[in-house]
Design a protein around this motif. Structure first.
Motif, mmCIF file in Angstrom:
data_model
loop_
_atom_site.group_PDB
_atom_site.id
_atom_site.type_symbol
_atom_site.label_atom_id
_atom_site.label_comp_id
_atom_site.label_asym_id
_atom_site.label_seq_id
_atom_site.Cartn_x
_atom_site.Cartn_y
_atom_site.Cartn_z
ATOM 1 N N PRO A 182 1.190 -1.644 -0.038
ATOM 2 C CA PRO A 182 0.316 0.431 0.203
ATOM 3 C C PRO A 182 0.613 1.377 -0.307
ATOM 4 O O PRO A 182 0.539 2.305 -0.583
ATOM 5 N N SER A 183 1.940 1.182 0.548
ATOM 6 C CA SER A 183 2.872 2.898 0.824
ATOM 7 C C SER A 183 3.330 2.605 -1.094
ATOM 8 O O SER A 183 3.794 3.974 -0.745
ATOM 9 N N LYS A 184 3.817 1.671 -1.483
ATOM 10 C CA LYS A 184 3.863 1.780 -2.597
ATOM 11 C C LYS A 184 3.529 2.207 -4.153
ATOM 12 O O LYS A 184 3.113 3.013 -5.029
ATOM 13 N N LEU A 185 1.821 2.159 -3.540
ATOM 14 C CA LEU A 185 0.933 2.254 -3.864
ATOM 15 C C LEU A 185 0.657 4.196 -3.796
ATOM 16 O O LEU A 185 0.612 4.637 -4.467
ATOM 17 N N THR A 189 0.412 7.292 -6.881
ATOM 18 C CA THR A 189 -0.049 8.142 -6.757
ATOM 19 C C THR A 189 -0.045 9.209 -7.020
ATOM 20 O O THR A 189 -0.639 10.256 -7.198
ATOM 21 N N GLU A 190 1.021 9.426 -5.616
ATOM 22 C CA GLU A 190 1.580 11.039 -5.427
ATOM 23 C C GLU A 190 2.202 11.371 -6.392
ATOM 24 O O GLU A 190 2.247 12.557 -7.056
ATOM 25 N N TYR A 191 2.780 10.660 -6.807
ATOM 26 C CA TYR A 191 4.426 10.520 -8.131
ATOM 27 C C TYR A 191 3.240 11.508 -9.634
ATOM 28 O O TYR A 191 3.267 12.451 -10.413
ATOM 29 N N VAL A 192 2.536 10.349 -10.056
ATOM 30 C CA VAL A 192 1.470 10.769 -10.826
ATOM 31 C C VAL A 192 0.698 11.691 -10.461
ATOM 32 O O VAL A 192 0.440 12.835 -11.759
#
Length: 197
Positions: A182-185, A189-192
Motif C-alpha cells: 500500500p505504501s508503494k501504491l 499515486t502521489e507521483y502521478v
C-alpha cells in the motif's frame, strides 16, 4: 445390455470416463430389473474407481459384488487387492499387487495406465513432502529398484549425492500473485498526481 460406451472408452483409453460410464450403466440395468451380476465387468469397474483415486466408491462397489463372483473371478479379487493396498497406504504393496497377477488382455493396458498414474501421484507426494529423501525410500514409494528410481527422479530434475545415497528434491515452481504494498501504491499515486499538476 449395451456396453458400447464402455467398449469405446476402453478402446480410446479414456480411462478417466470409465467409472462414470460403469456407474450409469449399472444404475440403468438395475432400474430395469435386468440380472446383470454374472456379466458385469467388475474388474474394469473397480479399477476405474481406483484410477480416479476414489477409494470409497471402489470399496462400496466391492461390497456389492456377489460372493460367488468374488470367488470365481480371480482378476476381480486381484484388482481389489490393489484397492486394499491403497486403503492401507502400503505404497510398495500397490506395486506388488500390480505385478503379482497375470492380467487379461482386456484390462492389461488399463492396469499399466493406472500404474503410471499412481507413480505420478507418488512422485508429486514426494515433491510436496520432502526436500531430501534416501534413494531406498524413493524406490519404495515409486515401486522401482534403486537404480531405476534414481534415474527416474534425475529425469525430473532431482539431484543425487552418491556418497550419502540421498536425493535432493526439485520443488515445482509455485506461482503466486504479487501483492502491491500500500505504501508503494500511495507513492505512485502521489507521483502521478505531481506529474499532472
Amino acid at each position: 445390455m449395451d456396453m458400447s460406451n464402455l467398449t469405446d472408452a476402453m478402446a480410446s483409453r479414456s480411462y478417466d470416463k470409465i467409472a462414470s460410464i460403469c456407474d450409469h450403466l449399472m444404475l440403468k440395468v438395475a432400474s430395469e430389473g435386468v440380472a446383470f451380476q454374472q456379466d458385469w465387468p467388475y474388474a474394469v469397474h473397480l479399477l476405474a474407481h481406483l484410477y480416479l483415486n476414489d477409494l470409497n466408491s471402489a470399496r462400496f462397489l466391492w461390497k456389492s459384488v456377489p460372493a460367488p463372483i468374488k470367488e470365481s473371478r480371480p482378476e476381480v479379487a486381484a484388482v481389489w487387492k490393489i484397492g486394499q493396498q491403497l486403503w492401507t497406504r502400503n505404497y510398495a504393496g500397490v506395486y506388488d499387487s500390480i505385478r503379482g497377477f497375470n492380467w487379461s488382455a482386456e484390462i492389461q493396458d488399463f492396469v499399466a495406465a493406472f500404474a503410471e498414474r499412481y507413480t505420478g501421484r507418488m512422485l508429486e507426494l514426494l515433491m510436496n513432502a520432502y526436500s531430501t529423501i534416501s534413494i531406498q525410500d524413493t524406490a519404495l514409494f515409486l515401486g522401482m529398484n534403486e537404480n531405476d528410481a534414481t534415474n527416474y527422479v534425475l529425469q525430473q530434475g532431482w539431484s543425487v549425492d552418491t556418497a550419502s545415497q540421498m536425493l535432493t528434491v526439485k520443488k515445482q515452481a509455485v506461482v503466486t500473485e504479487q501483492k502491491i504494498d500500500p505504501s508503494k501504491l500511495q507513492r505512485l499515486t502521489e507521483y502521478v498526481f505531481h506529474l499532472e499538476h
